[in-house]
Design an enzyme around this catalytic site. Structure first.
Site, PDB file in Angstrom:
ATOM      1  N   GLY A   1      38.489  44.846  55.366  1.00 41.03           N
ATOM      2  CA  GLY A   1      38.272  45.967  54.461  1.00 41.03           C
ATOM      3  C   GLY A   1      37.744  47.193  55.177  1.00 41.03           C
ATOM      4  O   GLY A   1      36.966  47.971  54.623  1.00 41.03           O
TER       5      GLY A   1
ATOM      6  N   ASN B   1      33.921  41.909  55.021  1.00 40.90           N
ATOM      7  CA  ASN B   1      33.455  42.871  54.028  1.00 40.90           C
ATOM      8  C   ASN B   1      34.415  43.030  52.848  1.00 40.90           C
ATOM      9  O   ASN B   1      33.996  43.417  51.757  1.00 40.90           O
ATOM     10  CB  ASN B   1      33.263  44.227  54.720  1.00 40.90           C
ATOM     11  CG  ASN B   1      33.319  45.386  53.763  1.00 40.90           C
ATOM     12  OD1 ASN B   1      32.357  45.698  53.074  1.00 40.90           O
ATOM     13  ND2 ASN B   1      34.476  46.051  53.691  1.00 40.90           N
TER      14      ASN B   1
ATOM     15  N   SER C   1      26.827  40.009  47.716  1.00 38.82           N
ATOM     16  CA  SER C   1      26.468  41.043  46.748  1.00 38.82           C
ATOM     17  C   SER C   1      25.212  40.646  46.010  1.00 38.82           C
ATOM     18  O   SER C   1      24.955  39.447  45.786  1.00 38.82           O
ATOM     19  CB  SER C   1      27.605  41.253  45.745  1.00 38.82           C
ATOM     20  OG  SER C   1      27.204  42.088  44.679  1.00 38.82           O
TER      21      SER C   1
ATOM     22  N   TYR D   1      33.578  37.281  40.390  1.00 39.49           N
ATOM     23  CA  TYR D   1      32.972  37.981  41.521  1.00 39.49           C
ATOM     24  C   TYR D   1      31.649  37.322  41.926  1.00 39.49           C
ATOM     25  O   TYR D   1      31.432  37.004  43.105  1.00 39.49           O
ATOM     26  CB  TYR D   1      32.746  39.439  41.127  1.00 39.49           C
ATOM     27  CG  TYR D   1      32.249  40.341  42.229  1.00 39.49           C
ATOM     28  CD1 TYR D   1      33.098  40.777  43.234  1.00 39.49           C
ATOM     29  CD2 TYR D   1      30.917  40.783  42.255  1.00 39.49           C
ATOM     30  CE1 TYR D   1      32.645  41.625  44.231  1.00 39.49           C
ATOM     31  CE2 TYR D   1      30.460  41.622  43.245  1.00 39.49           C
ATOM     32  CZ  TYR D   1      31.327  42.039  44.230  1.00 39.49           C
ATOM     33  OH  TYR D   1      30.865  42.882  45.219  1.00 39.49           O
TER      34      TYR D   1
ATOM     35  N   ALA E   1      30.550  34.321  41.252  1.00 39.52           N
ATOM     36  CA  ALA E   1      30.740  32.944  41.715  1.00 39.52           C
ATOM     37  C   ALA E   1      31.171  32.902  43.174  1.00 39.52           C
ATOM     38  O   ALA E   1      30.639  32.123  43.975  1.00 39.52           O
ATOM     39  CB  ALA E   1      31.767  32.239  40.837  1.00 39.52           C
TER      40      ALA E   1
ATOM     41  N   LYS F   1      30.952  35.399  45.431  1.00 39.42           N
ATOM     42  CA  LYS F   1      29.959  36.015  46.309  1.00 39.42           C
ATOM     43  C   LYS F   1      28.772  35.077  46.539  1.00 39.42           C
ATOM     44  O   LYS F   1      28.193  35.053  47.635  1.00 39.42           O
ATOM     45  CB  LYS F   1      29.489  37.348  45.727  1.00 39.42           C
ATOM     46  CG  LYS F   1      30.533  38.460  45.810  1.00 39.42           C
ATOM     47  CD  LYS F   1      30.849  38.831  47.252  1.00 39.42           C
ATOM     48  CE  LYS F   1      31.730  40.064  47.358  1.00 39.42           C
ATOM     49  NZ  LYS F   1      31.988  40.473  48.758  1.00 39.42           N
TER      50      LYS F   1
END
Length: 245
Positions: free
Chosen positions: A14, A81, A133, A145, A147, A149
């Site tokens: 990313g 990332n 995050s 998201y 779960a 992360k």
């Protein structure tokens, strides 16, 4: 030995925008050779910057890209990332979104490290930094998201234990709200919601990509070999309070 050879080659997923681009810029400044791995080319102009385009949600394409990187470079550092949110309240959650984020947040990291591992083990040196995050602690609309992360944290701790004796450290940086395009996909720029969010953060501001890049560089530094399996929240204090986006 020159600075860039001491630090070696860092793969940044990313790396074409937002936090990833800031990480690429910071590592280049610090002497690393950097490979951006993203859906779009990285527009940084630097003699030590390479750019490879791939959709990391595509498992087969990711496996092929990882193999290509291992052939072309002796990778010393992986910074994973790349991420997307796929926000939805529970009744609207699609398992296809969960599958996509498993591939992106977890599967692609596995592919990359497996490909780089022989060179790292041969050199008895490696640095792995996963970008999780603050949402891993829980946040409305973030089922898939949060779960995945949170899964990155457990994966990093496991890898830290498995790889420590090989001179490879594995750590996690977990950003809070940071002013990026992805943030503004869910919060309108200049809106009252954005102002209220900033006011609710203990340091009274939103994060900037450079805030996260500095934390990543700390874990990536060759000298920091006694730190592994750790999670660093770069969140303005929001991980010790409450946060609603």
């Amino acid at each position: 030995m020159t600075a860039d050879r001491q630090r070696g080659v860092a793969v940044v997923t990313g790396g074409s925008a937002g936090i990833g681009k800031a990480i690429c810029e910071d590592l280049l400044e610090g002497g690393w050779e950097v490979v951006s791995l993203a859906r779009r080319p990285c527009d940084i102009r630097h003699e030590r910057l390479h750019s490879l385009e791939v959709d990391l949600i595509d498992r087969k394409a990711t496996e092929q890209a990882a193999a290509e990187l291992a052939r072309r470079f002796e990778i010393t550092t992986i910074v994973h990332n790349a991420g997307v949110i796929r926000a939805a309240l529970l009744p609207e959650v699609q398992l296809s979104d969960l599958d996509a984020l498993v591939n992106l947040h977890l599967g692609s990291a596995i592919h990359l490290l497996k490909a780089a591992l022989p060179a790292m083990q041969a050199a008895h040196f490696g640095r792995v930094v996963l970008l999780s995050s603050r949402a891993a602690l829980g946040l409305p609309t973030r089922t898939s998201y949060s779960a995945t992360k949170a899964g990155m944290m457990g994966m990093a701790r496991t890898w830290a234990l498995e790889l420590a004796a090989s001179g490879i450290t594995v750590n996690v940086v977990a950003p809070g709200p940071v002013r990026t395009d992805m943030f503004y996909d869910v919060v309108d720029a200049g809106s009252e919601r954005e102002k209220a969010l900033a006011a609710g953060i203990p340091v009274k501001r939103l994060g900037e990509p450079a805030d996260v890049a500095r934390a990543v560089r700390f874990f990536a530094e060759p000298a920091n070999s006694f730190i592994t399996g750790q999670v660093l929240y770069v969140c303005g204090g929001s991980s010790v309070g409450t946060l609603t986006i």
